[in-house]
Design a protein around this motif. Structure first.
Motif, PDB file in Angstrom:
ATOM      1  N   GLY A  74     -57.852  -1.498  -5.860  1.00  0.00           N
ATOM      2  CA  GLY A  74     -57.589  -0.427  -4.702  1.00  0.00           C
ATOM      3  C   GLY A  74     -55.871   0.036  -5.038  1.00  0.00           C
ATOM      4  N   HIS A 115     -53.009   3.071  -6.709  1.00  0.00           N
ATOM      5  CA  HIS A 115     -52.168   3.514  -5.528  1.00  0.00           C
ATOM      6  C   HIS A 115     -50.823   3.072  -6.363  1.00  0.00           C
ATOM      7  CE1 HIS A 115     -55.217   6.524  -4.032  1.00  0.00           C
ATOM      8  NE2 HIS A 115     -55.926   5.589  -3.876  1.00  0.00           N
ATOM      9  N   GLN A 116     -50.339   1.698  -6.701  1.00  0.00           N
ATOM     10  CA  GLN A 116     -48.988   1.466  -6.831  1.00  0.00           C
ATOM     11  C   GLN A 116     -48.334   2.113  -7.788  1.00  0.00           C
ATOM     12  OE1 GLN A 116     -46.929  -1.185  -4.408  1.00  0.00           O
ATOM     13  NE2 GLN A 116     -45.517  -0.368  -6.368  1.00  0.00           N
ATOM     14  N   PHE A 123     -36.932   3.646  -5.963  1.00  0.00           N
ATOM     15  CA  PHE A 123     -37.732   2.688  -4.919  1.00  0.00           C
ATOM     16  C   PHE A 123     -38.936   2.972  -4.281  1.00  0.00           C
ATOM     17  CE2 PHE A 123     -37.883   2.727   0.038  1.00  0.00           C
ATOM     18  CZ  PHE A 123     -37.066   1.877   0.330  1.00  0.00           C
ATOM     19  N   HIS A 124     -39.613   4.181  -4.657  1.00  0.00           N
ATOM     20  CA  HIS A 124     -40.470   4.610  -4.357  1.00  0.00           C
ATOM     21  C   HIS A 124     -41.665   4.626  -5.202  1.00  0.00           C
ATOM     22  CE1 HIS A 124     -38.977   6.841  -0.224  1.00  0.00           C
ATOM     23  NE2 HIS A 124     -37.847   6.583  -0.632  1.00  0.00           N
ATOM     24  N   ILE A 177     -41.598  -0.180  -4.556  1.00  0.00           N
ATOM     25  CA  ILE A 177     -41.467  -0.665  -3.651  1.00  0.00           C
ATOM     26  C   ILE A 177     -43.333  -1.028  -3.522  1.00  0.00           C
ATOM     27  CG2 ILE A 177     -41.625  -0.066  -1.482  1.00  0.00           C
ATOM     28  CD1 ILE A 177     -38.918  -1.035  -2.591  1.00  0.00           C
ATOM     29  N   GLN A 205     -43.310   8.380  -4.130  1.00  0.00           N
ATOM     30  CA  GLN A 205     -44.256   7.665  -3.389  1.00  0.00           C
ATOM     31  C   GLN A 205     -45.907   8.583  -2.844  1.00  0.00           C
ATOM     32  OE1 GLN A 205     -42.484   5.652  -1.073  1.00  0.00           O
ATOM     33  NE2 GLN A 205     -45.159   5.776  -0.320  1.00  0.00           N
ATOM     34  N   ALA A 211     -47.095  16.120   6.503  1.00  0.00           N
ATOM     35  CA  ALA A 211     -45.736  14.648   6.500  1.00  0.00           C
ATOM     36  C   ALA A 211     -45.313  14.490   5.673  1.00  0.00           C
ATOM     37  CB  ALA A 211     -47.144  14.081   6.186  1.00  0.00           C
ATOM     38  N   SER A 227     -41.098  13.397   6.824  1.00  0.00           N
ATOM     39  CA  SER A 227     -40.959  11.973   6.163  1.00  0.00           C
ATOM     40  C   SER A 227     -39.258  12.341   5.422  1.00  0.00           C
ATOM     41  CB  SER A 227     -41.860  11.493   5.146  1.00  0.00           C
ATOM     42  OG  SER A 227     -42.263  11.741   4.200  1.00  0.00           O
ATOM     43  N   LEU A 287     -36.322  12.730   7.209  1.00  0.00           N
ATOM     44  CA  LEU A 287     -35.599  11.874   7.932  1.00  0.00           C
ATOM     45  C   LEU A 287     -34.715  11.175   6.489  1.00  0.00           C
ATOM     46  CD1 LEU A 287     -38.612   9.708   9.508  1.00  0.00           C
ATOM     47  CD2 LEU A 287     -37.460  11.447  10.597  1.00  0.00           C
ATOM     48  N   ALA A 295     -55.660   0.281  -1.232  1.00  0.00           N
ATOM     49  CA  ALA A 295     -55.129   1.966  -1.575  1.00  0.00           C
ATOM     50  C   ALA A 295     -54.201   2.435  -0.571  1.00  0.00           C
ATOM     51  CB  ALA A 295     -56.016   3.317  -1.685  1.00  0.00           C
ATOM     52  N   PHE A 319     -52.603   0.673   1.222  1.00  0.00           N
ATOM     53  CA  PHE A 319     -51.112  -0.430   1.314  1.00  0.00           C
ATOM     54  C   PHE A 319     -49.983   0.272   0.798  1.00  0.00           C
ATOM     55  CE2 PHE A 319     -48.588  -4.011   0.198  1.00  0.00           C
ATOM     56  CZ  PHE A 319     -47.998  -4.492   1.443  1.00  0.00           C
ATOM     57  N   HIS A 320     -50.691   0.483  -1.205  1.00  0.00           N
ATOM     58  CA  HIS A 320     -50.111   0.486  -2.130  1.00  0.00           C
ATOM     59  C   HIS A 320     -49.421   2.082  -1.881  1.00  0.00           C
ATOM     60  CE1 HIS A 320     -49.304  -3.218  -3.311  1.00  0.00           C
ATOM     61  NE2 HIS A 320     -50.736  -3.936  -3.179  1.00  0.00           N
ATOM     62  N   GLN A 321     -50.038   2.913  -1.278  1.00  0.00           N
ATOM     63  CA  GLN A 321     -49.511   4.533  -1.829  1.00  0.00           C
ATOM     64  C   GLN A 321     -48.817   4.817  -0.396  1.00  0.00           C
ATOM     65  OE1 GLN A 321     -51.047   7.278  -3.612  1.00  0.00           O
ATOM     66  NE2 GLN A 321     -49.276   7.754  -3.151  1.00  0.00           N
ATOM     67  N   PHE A 322     -48.629   4.196   0.559  1.00  0.00           N
ATOM     68  CA  PHE A 322     -47.617   4.533   1.586  1.00  0.00           C
ATOM     69  C   PHE A 322     -46.508   3.893   1.938  1.00  0.00           C
ATOM     70  CE2 PHE A 322     -51.715   7.041   1.942  1.00  0.00           C
ATOM     71  CZ  PHE A 322     -51.616   7.952   1.973  1.00  0.00           C
ATOM     72  N   ILE A 323     -46.757   2.047   1.416  1.00  0.00           N
ATOM     73  CA  ILE A 323     -45.608   1.658   2.162  1.00  0.00           C
ATOM     74  C   ILE A 323     -43.980   2.445   1.258  1.00  0.00           C
ATOM     75  CG2 ILE A 323     -44.887  -0.797   1.432  1.00  0.00           C
ATOM     76  CD1 ILE A 323     -46.554  -0.758   3.283  1.00  0.00           C
ATOM     77  N   GLY A 324     -43.433   2.539   2.123  1.00  0.00           N
ATOM     78  CA  GLY A 324     -41.984   3.242   1.496  1.00  0.00           C
ATOM     79  C   GLY A 324     -42.057   4.368   2.370  1.00  0.00           C
ATOM     80  N   VAL A 325     -42.859   4.905   2.469  1.00  0.00           N
ATOM     81  CA  VAL A 325     -42.560   6.292   3.265  1.00  0.00           C
ATOM     82  C   VAL A 325     -41.533   6.364   4.355  1.00  0.00           C
ATOM     83  CG1 VAL A 325     -43.804   8.027   5.072  1.00  0.00           C
ATOM     84  CG2 VAL A 325     -44.676   7.444   3.367  1.00  0.00           C
ATOM     85  N   PRO A 326     -40.617   7.337   4.931  1.00  0.00           N
ATOM     86  CA  PRO A 326     -39.760   7.182   5.472  1.00  0.00           C
ATOM     87  C   PRO A 326     -40.260   7.542   6.675  1.00  0.00           C
ATOM     88  CG  PRO A 326     -38.708   8.153   3.906  1.00  0.00           C
ATOM     89  CD  PRO A 326     -39.995   8.547   3.390  1.00  0.00           C
ATOM     90  N   MET A 359     -47.392  11.030  10.098  1.00  0.00           N
ATOM     91  CA  MET A 359     -47.868  10.338   8.813  1.00  0.00           C
ATOM     92  C   MET A 359     -49.498   9.660   8.998  1.00  0.00           C
ATOM     93  SD  MET A 359     -47.169   9.436   6.005  1.00  0.00           S
ATOM     94  CE  MET A 359     -45.525  10.251   6.171  1.00  0.00           C
ATOM     95  N   ILE A 384     -52.578  10.008   6.386  1.00  0.00           N
ATOM     96  CA  ILE A 384     -53.135   8.735   6.183  1.00  0.00           C
ATOM     97  C   ILE A 384     -54.349   9.142   5.867  1.00  0.00           C
ATOM     98  CG2 ILE A 384     -53.614   6.513   5.833  1.00  0.00           C
ATOM     99  CD1 ILE A 384     -50.470   6.306   6.644  1.00  0.00           C
ATOM    100  N   SER A 410     -38.131   2.513   5.650  1.00  0.00           N
ATOM    101  CA  SER A 410     -39.305   2.834   5.600  1.00  0.00           C
ATOM    102  C   SER A 410     -40.391   1.727   5.698  1.00  0.00           C
ATOM    103  CB  SER A 410     -38.904   2.170   3.742  1.00  0.00           C
ATOM    104  OG  SER A 410     -37.839   2.573   3.619  1.00  0.00           O
TER     105      SER A 410
END
Lengths: 118, 118, 118, 118
Positions: A26, A30-31, B29-30, B33, C31, C48, C52, C55, D27, D29-36, D45, D49, D80
């Motif tokens: 996963g 997604h990364q 960045f996006h 990260i 992202q 969403a 985001s 911001l 999924a 973690f690695h998809q959404f990390i970085g979202v403002p 958000m 998710i 972020s």
């Protein structure tokens, strides 16, 4: 084997290995989906994905292949990495239990399937 | 210089270079990260980011540094790449216009700032 | 207008607005590509993304459309968000300068183009 | 229950549910990390998710909480999304087997741990 998170789990070693293999697949999808790739950086990106996922717990081995052939080229000579381009083989070991997992695009499903090989 | 998308733009060459430099920094960045990093894969990841972003249009040069020092270690001996760890220097050229842009964590803003150096 | 990062820039207000618009489009693509979408969550995801990105600094307005039609369905009844599905309209204001930017898939380029409309 | 990918698996229903739960947490973690994020878009958000991950196979229920408190504010009034801000509860059902999994920041590990609750 050292597992600082052991106290949080209540499952067999095989179940733990299976859970961890799902996390890694996963994570890869997604990364890294969206990364610009073509033949010039394909090997660098495969290597970077392998080395970063190897840092996650209990990864025994990992092999990442990016298949660019068959992608329709763009006017800018690269494509964005998509799920159907990824072929990942992963071995997770937790104590004596080893699990083999894979991500591979399945034409009959039109889907980049993550599955357990053994 | 070949630009297959030229007809879609109505701006000066310098403005185009500035626009493209913003795209690349937002992309880095996006996209990256969250990637697992420690000293063992830092250089591989810097290299992979540089080579992938270089595929995007009009990148003249790029240098990516990942600063891990000062990060609080985890029980699993790696950290997730965060914005405050990234130092990126980017040169974009569009025809005769070259723009230098940078992403760098600014302590006074507590923010990974993307800015124009020249 | 308050800009705590002003001292780091040496450019016109219009150039700054152009730079910021590039950042936002690069951010959206890298992202959110990969997110699972179908008709049931399309509007939630558009909303969403809009909220985001709003911001981030100097966003005057943003509209995100996800086009799912024309995507080949998978056996699991959803697809991963890809660049060709995104249509984004963005207005950035820096002091008196407003810039309109857009991301849209261009068939002639086979590429999700980010460009300046005004 | 319909599973078009069943033929690719050779494991028990509980093992399959465990594997799928790992995929979903990796999924997210690695998809959404970085979202403002800040307080103004936190609920949007969380909702986006939840709805996107629910599209993935075999998700019985999911609850996502984003904890912003305790984050050092930036000069631009948002942060972020990072792993230590995520609290996810997930139930996966495969035939008669239900598995509960969670992602939660563990202070003793300084790590956003993904684990099996049942």
């Amino acid at each position: 084997m050292n597992d600082p998170s052991r106290k949080y789990f209540n499952c067999t070693d095989r179940e733990r290995a299976i859970f961890e293999s799902g996390i890694k697949l996963g994570a890869i999808f997604h990364q890294f989906i969206g990364v610009p790739v073509n033949d010039s950086n394909r090997k660098d990106m495969e290597n970077a994905i392998e080395k970063s996922i190897k840092l996650q717990p209990f990864v025994e081995s990992i092999s990442v292949k990016i298949n660019i052939e068959g992608q329709r080229n763009t006017s800018f000579q690269y494509v964005s990495l998509s799920g159907d381009m990824l072929d990942v083989r992963l071995a997770i070991r937790y104590n004596d239990q080893e699990v083999k997992a894979r991500m591979q695009y399945m034409q009959d499903l039109n889907y980049p399937l993550m599955y357990l090989e053994e």
